[in-house]
Design an enzyme around this catalytic site. Structure first.
Site, short mmCIF file in Angstrom:
data_model
loop_
_atom_site.label_atom_id
_atom_site.label_comp_id
_atom_site.label_asym_id
_atom_site.label_seq_id
_atom_site.Cartn_x
_atom_site.Cartn_y
_atom_site.Cartn_z
CD GLU A 48 -2.81 -0.96 0.00
OE1 GLU A 48 -4.03 -0.25 -0.47
OE2 GLU A 48 -2.49 -1.77 -1.14
CG ASP A 51 2.05 3.18 -6.51
OD1 ASP A 51 1.69 3.34 -5.27
OD2 ASP A 51 1.73 3.22 -7.40
CG ASP A 189 -4.26 3.07 -8.88
OD1 ASP A 189 -3.89 2.10 -8.17
OD2 ASP A 189 -4.90 3.73 -8.56
#
Length: 327
Positions: A48, A51, A189
């Site tokens: 989480e 990135d 994403d």
């Protein structure tokens, strides 16, 4: 892994959602769609908020997605509509694309995808399109509805201009697209939206972007529960504050280690520069930083810069005017 975004043949008569969308499109625009584009949402299993620090993540796509029906014309006008009446129709000249960061409406996310692909392909002009969007991803729920919309718009722009680029490049392009609306994400994403394959999670790594299948345990079941709490990441500074804090931490760590810190933005890149293992990197973090929040004045003193330089060169637009505590 396919090189280009796949064009899938679908048995139209067996797909009620496509039939319903086609009927709605004809009712809206009095013509049939030329093609359809689809981008899935995602859920992240491990990693989480790392990135945008350059570290690997383990997401998988979900069935919920953004689906668009599209026709192309010579009007040089982009007409957008949504099957959800909550989202109002929008029309804009393809030669005058502007994205209002202060007012992150649904159509601006679509324009992010259009503008990003236009810039990537160096398209001097765009054809007119009519587009009807249908989404099954709960909005602002942490399942990347906005990123899926950006990715879908990127696909629409590529196809309506009869261009083809690799899925990797398209993912990298759409990751940058959300900068137009002020979101400074890391690319997870968009990457999983394009690179996902049925039946597997993906280890997504960056610099360069690559995806590796990760077989899930036999019989594993993942429950994705909607808390019904909405968070529009472009409408507040919460998301970007985390990104900026990690960016500042990178620069402070680099400076304490005697590196040229001004061009370093990500902790993962800094770790490579230092040649440290993850455990050693964690040791450095523990030694350099204190647990109490950092003020802007303390950050400026550590980096030997002015408050103006901090705002202009390091903070994002929507984190420049917050309180005095940054980290």
């Amino acid at each position: 892994m396919a090189v280009n975004p796949p064009k899938t043949k679908v048995l139209f008569s067996a797909n009620q959602r496509l039939q319903k969308l086609k009927e709605a499109f004809i009712g809206k625009y009095e013509e049939s769609p030329l093609f359809y584009a689809c981008a899935p949402g995602r859920v992240n299993l491990i990693g989480e908020h790392i990135d945008y620090c350059g570290y690997a993540v383990l997401p998988m796509a979900i069935e919920q997605n953004i689906l668009a029906a599209v026709s192309v014309n010579n009007s040089q006008t982009i007409q957008l509509a949504n099957t959800n009446p909550k989202y109002k129709d929008f029309s804009v000249s393809a030669s005058e694309l502007t994205i209002d960061r202060e007012n992150p409406q649904w159509h601006y996310y679509f324009l992010c995808g259009v503008k990003g692909v236009q810039d990537q392909l160096s398209l001097s002009s765009l054809p007119g399109i009519r587009c009807l969007v249908d989404g099954t991803i709960p909005a602002s729920s942490g399942l990347s509805s906005s990123s899926a919309l950006v990715c879908c718009a990127g696909l629409v722009t590529m196809e309506s201009n009869q261009k083809a680029i690799s899925k990797i490049l398209l993912a990298e392009t759409c990751a940058k697209c959300e900068r137009y609306i002020g979101t400074e994400g890391g690319g997870m994403d968009q990457s999983i939206s394009f690179l996902a394959e049925e039946g597997t999670a993906k280890l997504i790594e960056f610099n360069p972007l690559r995806a590796t299948d990760v077989k899930l345990p036999d019989g594993a079941v993942f429950v994705i529960a909607n808390s019904c709490v909405e968070m529009n990441k472009a409408a507040s500074s919460h998301f970007n504050i985390r990104v900026v804090e990690c960016r500042i931490a990178t620069k402070i760590l680099a400076k304490t280690r005697g590196l040229e810190w001004s061009g370093l933005q990500k902790l993962g890149v800094l770790q490579i520069e230092l040649g440290l293992s993850l455990d050693k990197m964690l040791d450095v973090v523990e030694k350099v930083f204190h647990p109490e929040p950092y003020s802007r004045e303390e950050i400026c003193k550590l980096l030997e810069i002015t408050t103006e330089q901090l705002c202009n060169n390091i903070l994002s637009a929507n984190t420049q005017h917050g309180g005095q505590r940054v980290m």
